[in-house]
Design a protein around this motif. Sequence first.
Motif, PDB file in Angstrom:
ATOM      1  N   ARG B  75       0.826  -1.210   0.000  1.00  0.00           N
ATOM      2  CA  ARG B  75       0.000   0.000   0.000  1.00  0.00           C
ATOM      3  C   ARG B  75       0.858   1.255   0.000  1.00  0.00           C
ATOM      4  N   CYS B  76       2.096   1.128  -0.500  1.00  0.00           N
ATOM      5  CA  CYS B  76       2.950   2.292  -0.746  1.00  0.00           C
ATOM      6  C   CYS B  76       3.194   3.112   0.514  1.00  0.00           C
ATOM      7  N   PHE B  77       3.489   2.442   1.639  1.00  0.00           N
ATOM      8  CA  PHE B  77       3.724   3.197   2.871  1.00  0.00           C
ATOM      9  C   PHE B  77       4.824   4.224   2.690  1.00  0.00           C
ATOM     10  N   GLU B  78       5.920   3.805   2.053  1.00  0.00           N
ATOM     11  CA  GLU B  78       7.075   4.697   1.972  1.00  0.00           C
ATOM     12  C   GLU B  78       6.789   5.900   1.074  1.00  0.00           C
ATOM     13  N   LYS B  79       6.042   5.666   0.016  1.00  0.00           N
ATOM     14  CA  LYS B  79       5.695   6.777  -0.869  1.00  0.00           C
ATOM     15  C   LYS B  79       4.741   7.753  -0.151  1.00  0.00           C
ATOM     16  N   HIS B  80       3.773   7.205   0.579  1.00  0.00           N
ATOM     17  CA  HIS B  80       2.874   8.056   1.356  1.00  0.00           C
ATOM     18  C   HIS B  80       3.653   8.893   2.354  1.00  0.00           C
ATOM     19  N   ALA B  81       4.604   8.220   3.055  1.00  0.00           N
ATOM     20  CA  ALA B  81       5.306   8.890   4.149  1.00  0.00           C
ATOM     21  C   ALA B  81       6.127  10.060   3.651  1.00  0.00           C
ATOM     22  N   GLU B  82       6.580  10.024   2.391  1.00  0.00           N
ATOM     23  CA  GLU B  82       7.353  11.159   1.916  1.00  0.00           C
ATOM     24  C   GLU B  82       6.483  12.197   1.206  1.00  0.00           C
ATOM     25  N   SER B  83       5.184  12.069   1.337  1.00  0.00           N
ATOM     26  CA  SER B  83       4.313  13.093   0.760  1.00  0.00           C
ATOM     27  C   SER B  83       3.455  13.776   1.817  1.00  0.00           C
ATOM     28  N   MET B  84       3.628  13.433   3.080  1.00  0.00           N
ATOM     29  CA  MET B  84       2.859  14.122   4.123  1.00  0.00           C
ATOM     30  C   MET B  84       3.720  14.275   5.374  1.00  0.00           C
ATOM     31  N   ASN B  85       3.270  15.112   6.321  1.00  0.00           N
ATOM     32  CA  ASN B  85       4.144  15.388   7.460  1.00  0.00           C
ATOM     33  C   ASN B  85       4.113  14.248   8.467  1.00  0.00           C
ATOM     34  N   TYR B  86       4.988  14.360   9.467  1.00  0.00           N
ATOM     35  CA  TYR B  86       5.239  13.232  10.371  1.00  0.00           C
ATOM     36  C   TYR B  86       3.976  12.811  11.114  1.00  0.00           C
ATOM     37  N   GLY B  87       3.227  13.782  11.592  1.00  0.00           N
ATOM     38  CA  GLY B  87       2.033  13.443  12.363  1.00  0.00           C
ATOM     39  C   GLY B  87       1.017  12.689  11.543  1.00  0.00           C
ATOM     40  N   LYS B  88       0.891  13.073  10.290  1.00  0.00           N
ATOM     41  CA  LYS B  88      -0.101  12.413   9.427  1.00  0.00           C
ATOM     42  C   LYS B  88       0.324  11.005   9.044  1.00  0.00           C
ATOM     43  N   THR B  89       1.610  10.708   9.184  1.00  0.00           N
ATOM     44  CA  THR B  89       2.082   9.370   8.814  1.00  0.00           C
ATOM     45  C   THR B  89       1.753   8.333   9.889  1.00  0.00           C
ATOM     46  N   ILE B  90       1.523   8.803  11.122  1.00  0.00           N
ATOM     47  CA  ILE B  90       1.300   7.848  12.221  1.00  0.00           C
ATOM     48  C   ILE B  90       0.148   6.880  11.920  1.00  0.00           C
ATOM     49  N   PRO B  91      -1.005   7.341  11.425  1.00  0.00           N
ATOM     50  CA  PRO B  91      -2.051   6.358  11.099  1.00  0.00           C
ATOM     51  C   PRO B  91      -1.612   5.335  10.049  1.00  0.00           C
ATOM     52  N   PHE B  92      -0.686   5.711   9.175  1.00  0.00           N
ATOM     53  CA  PHE B  92      -0.205   4.736   8.187  1.00  0.00           C
ATOM     54  C   PHE B  92       0.678   3.681   8.849  1.00  0.00           C
ATOM     55  N   THR B  93       1.448   4.093   9.872  1.00  0.00           N
ATOM     56  CA  THR B  93       2.268   3.091  10.562  1.00  0.00           C
ATOM     57  C   THR B  93       1.359   2.079  11.262  1.00  0.00           C
ATOM     58  N   ASP B  94       0.192   2.541  11.750  1.00  0.00           N
ATOM     59  CA  ASP B  94      -0.751   1.607  12.376  1.00  0.00           C
ATOM     60  C   ASP B  94      -1.132   0.484  11.433  1.00  0.00           C
ATOM     61  N   ARG B  95      -1.155   0.782  10.166  1.00  0.00           N
ATOM     62  CA  ARG B  95      -1.630  -0.194   9.187  1.00  0.00           C
ATOM     63  C   ARG B  95      -0.536  -1.113   8.684  1.00  0.00           C
ATOM     64  N   MET B  96       0.662  -0.962   9.190  1.00  0.00           N
ATOM     65  CA  MET B  96       1.723  -1.899   8.784  1.00  0.00           C
ATOM     66  C   MET B  96       1.507  -3.245   9.461  1.00  0.00           C
ATOM     67  N   ASP B  97       1.870  -3.324  10.747  1.00  0.00           N
ATOM     68  CA  ASP B  97       1.546  -4.531  11.498  1.00  0.00           C
ATOM     69  C   ASP B  97       0.249  -4.218  12.230  1.00  0.00           C
ATOM     70  N   TYR B  98      -0.874  -4.524  11.574  1.00  0.00           N
ATOM     71  CA  TYR B  98      -2.158  -4.065  12.122  1.00  0.00           C
ATOM     72  C   TYR B  98      -2.574  -4.831  13.369  1.00  0.00           C
ATOM     73  N   LEU B  99      -1.798  -5.855  13.767  1.00  0.00           N
ATOM     74  CA  LEU B  99      -2.107  -6.536  15.025  1.00  0.00           C
ATOM     75  C   LEU B  99      -1.375  -5.895  16.190  1.00  0.00           C
ATOM     76  N   ALA B 100      -0.458  -4.988  15.899  1.00  0.00           N
ATOM     77  CA  ALA B 100       0.304  -4.339  16.963  1.00  0.00           C
ATOM     78  C   ALA B 100       0.510  -2.868  16.616  1.00  0.00           C
ATOM     79  N   SER B 101      -0.597  -2.170  16.402  1.00  0.00           N
ATOM     80  CA  SER B 101      -0.499  -0.786  15.927  1.00  0.00           C
ATOM     81  C   SER B 101       0.207   0.125  16.918  1.00  0.00           C
TER      82      SER B 101
END
Lengths: 166, 410
Positions: B75-101
């Motif tokens: 789901r292009c986490f890395e591409k998303h992360a370099e197009s928005m600021n740090y705070g907005k990336t936190i919800p995307f990190t939740d979706r990486m290992d969604y069992l341990a957000s």
Amino acid sequence: MEELITRIHALLIAQFGEQVATIESSGLQPALVVDPALLPQVCLLLRDHEDTYFDFLSCISAVDDGIEAGTFTVVYHLASIPYNYQLTLKVVVPNDRRLDNLPSVPSVSGVWRTADWHEREAFDLMGVYFEGHPDLRRILLPEDWEGYPLRKDYEEAEMYHGIAIK
Amino acid sequence: MQLSTRSTDNMSLPDNPYRHAQRVYEERLAAIGAEEMIINMGPQHPSTHGVLRLQLITDGELVKEVIPHIGYLHRCFEKHAESMNYGKTIPFTDRMDYLASMNNSHAFVMGVERMLGIDQQIPKRIEYIRVLVCELNRIASHLIAIGTYGIDIGAFTPFMWCFRDREHIMNMLEWASGSRMLYNYIWVGGLFYDLPVDFESRCGEFINYFKPKLVELDELLTANQIFISRTANIGTLPADVAINYGCSGPMLRASGIKWDLRRVDNYSVYPEIEFDIPVGSGEMGSLGDCWDRFKVRVDEIRESVRIIEQCLERLTRELKRTADFDPRALVPKKVNVKAQDYYVRAENPKGELGFYFVTQEKSDIPKRVKARGPSFHNLSVLPELAKGVLIADLVAILGSIDIVLGEVDR
């Protein structure tokens, strides 16, 4: 940390000569910028030397330095489990961004097996070619995908097999 | 239909070096022997825990080679992360290992805070709340690992029991953050909200309820003779191979290496907390087999319970909530990090989760963020483990690795 990196730098210079690496200490974590041609030998030495034992490769990241810079950087994060050290290696390769002339770095998958998938990922998303890699196929994207999405100048195609993707 | 104008004609030429490996792979599959058969396991196979496709080259019941194909959940986490600021990336990190957000965002936030230089100023209460919710999430993640592992090899009851107990944790974290699985609770410099009133006492009740359940679960599975014969001496991973493949977390510890970043790096308030690091013992078979990996997770749940008890004690005594406590006091309006690069690592339930940041001057948007998912590495050792095993054992091995495809593919 400062002291460790100068020690490792001295170790590398003693083995490979003056041109092997330079220390870059601008940020919180200093790094060694290594001569690309010597990278696999340097990694093998760092893994097996009794003063370092960097046996754990944490991460390989390919970085696009920007369109003006004209270079790509590959960053290696190593860890030594016996000594609890951490080390950052960097390799900088100039490149003209043409899709038939990818930046090329020697593969370290012979040193750490985990580099295999990481280098495939860097090839897949950033378009960095790793010489001597045993199986450099795309890993996350389909094998007929066009272009390398993490590049700063990437433009996605309109369609992929008849599916609108833009 | 407007196709891309870029010239990619060279990509289809037969002598293109960048397509060479793909051609070798296709030729290898076309040239398999008459006694061999290619079987696709996945991408829609229940034992792959998501969308993973394994291409098996088999000879009868024996697996000769496994070729994993990943990327179905990219789901292009890395591409998303370099197009928005740090705070907005936190919800995307939740979706990486969604069992341990919680653990994902904790690692990400820790990296940003260190780059900002505010990591020493975070109030103790916030750090203890972070550790508390992370350890709750670690238990929930391990419960899924154990429960689904049981179901993979034919035991249905542990699955029901684990999900029943996990539900209590989900409810508590939902109460704190407003969301069941993807929390966005840990923020750069603080927390979304303070814990709800009475959270500590309800959490204490849960721990008292959960401890006897853990004993029951242990009795049901750990010493179960059928379970042992399915897992002991299967998929043995020697320590040197584990290290070489970058395995971490329970996977590495089951092979006998005492390597837990919570102790190694001593981040957050873990140095103030007492807990042990369980390692594999080879009790039922050889060191680093499937049973050891399972056992390390069970023991880690026990240690997490200990950590939670200590957190609760401190949160209800010296770090009690006060009326003027503001968990967002240090949350920066704009994250202004000077140009640098930084690699942060933390212990996730699955292993070492790392984020590598390359920041740019006068911008709150990073130039590059690379995520190092532990499951990515743990899965890469599968072709090595699966050489020459039975197909049924392959399911047992894959389950014992405990992968989350959201993190493998990012």
